[in-house]
Design a protein around this motif. Structure first.
Motif, PDB file in Angstrom:
ATOM      1  N   ILE A 141       0.841  -1.200   0.000  1.00 56.98           N
ATOM      2  CA  ILE A 141       0.000   0.000   0.000  1.00 56.98           C
ATOM      3  C   ILE A 141       0.877   1.250   0.000  1.00 56.98           C
ATOM      4  CG2 ILE A 141      -1.707   1.314   1.311  1.00 56.98           C
ATOM      5  CD1 ILE A 141      -2.814  -1.374   2.309  1.00 56.98           C
ATOM      6  N   ALA A 142       1.892   1.260   0.863  1.00 57.80           N
ATOM      7  CA  ALA A 142       2.784   2.421   0.939  1.00 57.80           C
ATOM      8  C   ALA A 142       3.550   2.614  -0.361  1.00 57.80           C
ATOM      9  CB  ALA A 142       3.760   2.244   2.102  1.00 57.80           C
ATOM     10  N   PHE A 143       3.956   1.508  -0.990  1.00 56.75           N
ATOM     11  CA  PHE A 143       4.708   1.613  -2.232  1.00 56.75           C
ATOM     12  C   PHE A 143       3.859   2.216  -3.345  1.00 56.75           C
ATOM     13  CE2 PHE A 143       6.367   0.074  -6.269  1.00 56.75           C
ATOM     14  CZ  PHE A 143       7.708   0.412  -6.152  1.00 56.75           C
ATOM     15  N   ILE A 144       2.629   1.737  -3.484  1.00 58.02           N
ATOM     16  CA  ILE A 144       1.750   2.271  -4.530  1.00 58.02           C
ATOM     17  C   ILE A 144       1.455   3.744  -4.270  1.00 58.02           C
ATOM     18  CG2 ILE A 144      -0.606   2.147  -5.432  1.00 58.02           C
ATOM     19  CD1 ILE A 144      -0.361  -0.917  -5.182  1.00 58.02           C
ATOM     20  N   ALA A 145       1.251   4.101  -3.007  1.00 51.41           N
ATOM     21  CA  ALA A 145       1.017   5.502  -2.676  1.00 51.41           C
ATOM     22  C   ALA A 145       2.215   6.366  -3.058  1.00 51.41           C
ATOM     23  CB  ALA A 145       0.722   5.642  -1.187  1.00 51.41           C
ATOM     24  N   SER A 146       3.423   5.847  -2.883  1.00 53.31           N
ATOM     25  CA  SER A 146       4.615   6.627  -3.235  1.00 53.31           C
ATOM     26  C   SER A 146       4.745   6.779  -4.745  1.00 53.31           C
ATOM     27  CB  SER A 146       5.867   5.957  -2.656  1.00 53.31           C
ATOM     28  OG  SER A 146       6.173   4.740  -3.323  1.00 53.31           O
ATOM     29  N   VAL A 147       4.361   5.758  -5.498  1.00 47.97           N
ATOM     30  CA  VAL A 147       4.391   5.849  -6.965  1.00 47.97           C
ATOM     31  C   VAL A 147       3.440   6.935  -7.440  1.00 47.97           C
ATOM     32  CG1 VAL A 147       3.857   4.642  -9.114  1.00 47.97           C
ATOM     33  CG2 VAL A 147       5.115   3.459  -7.298  1.00 47.97           C
ATOM     34  N   ILE A 148       2.241   6.947  -6.871  1.00 43.92           N
ATOM     35  CA  ILE A 148       1.266   7.962  -7.243  1.00 43.92           C
ATOM     36  C   ILE A 148       1.763   9.356  -6.858  1.00 43.92           C
ATOM     37  CG2 ILE A 148      -1.072   8.808  -6.766  1.00 43.92           C
ATOM     38  CD1 ILE A 148      -1.892   5.858  -6.435  1.00 43.92           C
ATOM     39  N   ALA A 149       2.404   9.467  -5.715  1.00 46.19           N
ATOM     40  CA  ALA A 149       2.924  10.761  -5.265  1.00 46.19           C
ATOM     41  C   ALA A 149       4.001  11.287  -6.209  1.00 46.19           C
ATOM     42  CB  ALA A 149       3.479  10.635  -3.851  1.00 46.19           C
ATOM     43  N   HIS A 150       4.833  10.398  -6.744  1.00 45.79           N
ATOM     44  CA  HIS A 150       5.876  10.814  -7.681  1.00 45.79           C
ATOM     45  C   HIS A 150       5.283  11.297  -8.999  1.00 45.79           C
ATOM     46  CE1 HIS A 150       8.780   8.717  -5.012  1.00 45.79           C
ATOM     47  NE2 HIS A 150       9.606   9.634  -5.480  1.00 45.79           N
TER      48      HIS A 150
END
Length: 226
Positions: free
Chosen positions: A164-173
């Motif tokens: 979940i945290a990884f996907i959120a970071s991808v979206i943030a980038h």
């Protein structure tokens, strides 16, 4: 035998007025469902619950749902003839009604869709909240909670730590803010589904990157539903 009158016989096909929960919202539920399916279905089983079960014919919800399944927007002038357009397109549909489902919202619809051409199928449960506002509350048995009024990302993935945290970071980038996130899973370390609403559109390269992750099985992107 005379055809039953509906709200369209009184106000025309434009989705406005006090019955928008029975028309505009219904169209939007269907439009969200076909985006999840990925195509216009060839077959549809449409179940109306509670107040919808009693009023779907008179209020034009039957035509509205078929129109939405054909991809028509809420103000499409063809909605009144949706049944004719369905016949022309080859869409086969069946209506069902359940009048006393006490655990469900009064204006609930279940759509069981399949596209025999693509070999795909989906089951979507949506609620029409009034004023054209909808909530999708279940997809293929996974609880959900999104409105389709924002860009929506649906990710089927393994329930791995940190996903979940990884996907959120991808979206943030991608310089995109997450408005809501709802995660369902069948069990610990089992299949999971993430429903993510974002404020702006995602780039194709971002979506493709997510699809290439070894623990991601499917990524569905739904732009804002009108």
């Amino acid at each position: 035998m005379a055809e039953k009158s509906s709200i369209f016989d009184m106000i025309g096909p434009v989705m406005i007025g006090p019955s928008s929960s029975h028309t505009a919202g219904v169209v939007r539920i269907a439009r969200a469902a076909i985006r999840i399916l990925g195509s216009i279905p060839t077959h549809a089983t449409i179940t109306f619950y509670n107040s919808f079960a009693r009023t779907y014919e008179g209020h034009g919800s039957d035509r509205a749902i078929v129109a939405g399944l054909l991809g028509m927007p809420t103000d499409d002038v063809r909605i009144r003839e949706a049944f004719d357009h369905a016949k022309e397109s080859g869409l086969q549909y069946t209506f069902q009604s359940v009048g006393n489902a006490s655990t469900m919202h009064p204006n609930t619809i279940k759509l069981q869709l399949r596209d025999e051409r693509a070999g795909t199928a989906v089951e979507v449960i949506g609620q029409s909240r009034g004023g054209g506002v909808i909530r999708i509350v279940e997809v293929d048995g996974f609880p959900a909670d999104f409105s389709a009024s924002l860009h929506t990302l649906i990710i089927d993935a393994d329930d791995v730590p940190g996903s979940i945290a990884f996907i959120a970071s991808v979206i943030a980038h991608d310089e995109c803010n997450i408005a809501t996130m709802f995660v369902s899973r069948k069990g610990k370390n089992d299949a999971a589904r993430q429903f993510i609403e974002v404020d702006s559109s995602l780039r194709d390269i971002t979506l493709e990157y997510l699809r290439q992750l070894r623990w991601v099985h499917r990524v569905t992107y739904i732009p804002t539903i009108d």
